[in-house]
Motif scaffolding. Structure first.
Motif, PDB file in Angstrom:
ATOM      1  N   GLU A   7       1.225  -1.269  -0.024  1.00 44.10           N
ATOM      2  CA  GLU A   7       0.533  -0.347   0.211  1.00 44.10           C
ATOM      3  C   GLU A   7       1.029   1.633   0.089  1.00 44.10           C
ATOM      4  N   ALA A  10       2.341   1.261  -3.526  1.00 43.24           N
ATOM      5  CA  ALA A  10       0.951   2.077  -4.561  1.00 43.24           C
ATOM      6  C   ALA A  10       0.829   3.486  -4.186  1.00 43.24           C
ATOM      7  N   GLU A  11       1.310   4.343  -3.305  1.00 40.99           N
ATOM      8  CA  GLU A  11       0.514   5.341  -2.748  1.00 40.99           C
ATOM      9  C   GLU A  11       1.764   6.439  -3.469  1.00 40.99           C
ATOM     10  N   ASN A  13       3.460   5.723  -6.127  1.00 47.32           N
ATOM     11  CA  ASN A  13       3.428   5.237  -7.526  1.00 47.32           C
ATOM     12  C   ASN A  13       1.583   6.700  -8.142  1.00 47.32           C
ATOM     13  N   ARG A  14       0.915   6.192  -7.124  1.00 49.23           N
ATOM     14  CA  ARG A  14      -0.354   6.821  -7.283  1.00 49.23           C
ATOM     15  C   ARG A  14      -0.027   8.352  -6.678  1.00 49.23           C
ATOM     16  N   THR A  15       0.915   8.910  -6.141  1.00 52.56           N
ATOM     17  CA  THR A  15       0.795  10.640  -6.318  1.00 52.56           C
ATOM     18  C   THR A  15       2.367  10.938  -7.421  1.00 52.56           C
ATOM     19  N   ARG A  16       2.733  10.462  -7.355  1.00 55.94           N
ATOM     20  CA  ARG A  16       3.685   9.815  -8.242  1.00 55.94           C
ATOM     21  C   ARG A  16       4.914  10.984  -7.757  1.00 55.94           C
ATOM     22  N   GLY A  39       6.897   8.304  -9.551  1.00 59.35           N
ATOM     23  CA  GLY A  39       6.075   7.249  -8.716  1.00 59.35           C
ATOM     24  C   GLY A  39       6.473   6.078  -9.691  1.00 59.35           C
TER      25      GLY A  39
END
Length: 133
Positions: A7, A10-11, A13-16, A39
């Motif tokens: 997680e 993933a965060e 990555n999501r927030t680059r 990310g």
């Protein structure tokens, strides 16, 4: 409440985010280090081991804690990066479910996994096997 490592990644990555994720390996005197640029992971080390070999060693180990240092970077050459085939093989061996985002020379592709199997891929206007190969 603890956040699962997946997680946390993933965060990032999501927030680059760009920077270094340093992960302390439980019961060992070493760290798994993942370098991110916008990310995406571009370099991995675990002690003196780099790339795909490092990812293979990381399978099944326990992590004590991790921390993210924003804007830390590493100048690496393509020879230090694990191959896409190596990364996909490690994801398969780990029975990974999720997506792998690949950025290369301005193009972005996504490979989707379910229980370690590649189930879908996208790259630009290409989907499925065309995007994967």
């Amino acid at each position: 409440m603890k956040t699962a490592l997946s997680e946390f990644i993933a965060e990032i990555n999501r927030t680059r985010k760009s920077g270094l994720l340093s992960i302390i390996v439980k019961g060992a005197n070493t760290q798994l280090k993942m370098f991110f640029r916008e990310g995406a992971v571009y370099h991995v080390t675990c002690g003196n081991v780099r790339g795909a070999e490092c990812l293979a060693q990381a399978t099944g180990i326990e992590f004590a804690e991790c921390f993210f240092m924003p804007e830390v970077s590493l100048n690496v050459h393509d020879g230090n990066l694990p191959s896409l085939a190596d990364i996909i093989q490690v994801k398969g061996g780990n029975r990974y479910s999720g997506c792998l985002i690949i950025e290369h020379r301005g193009a972005t592709g996504v490979v989707f996994f379910r229980d370690g199997d590649v189930v879908h891929a996208e790259q630009g206007n290409l989907v499925g096997e065309e995007a994967f190969y």
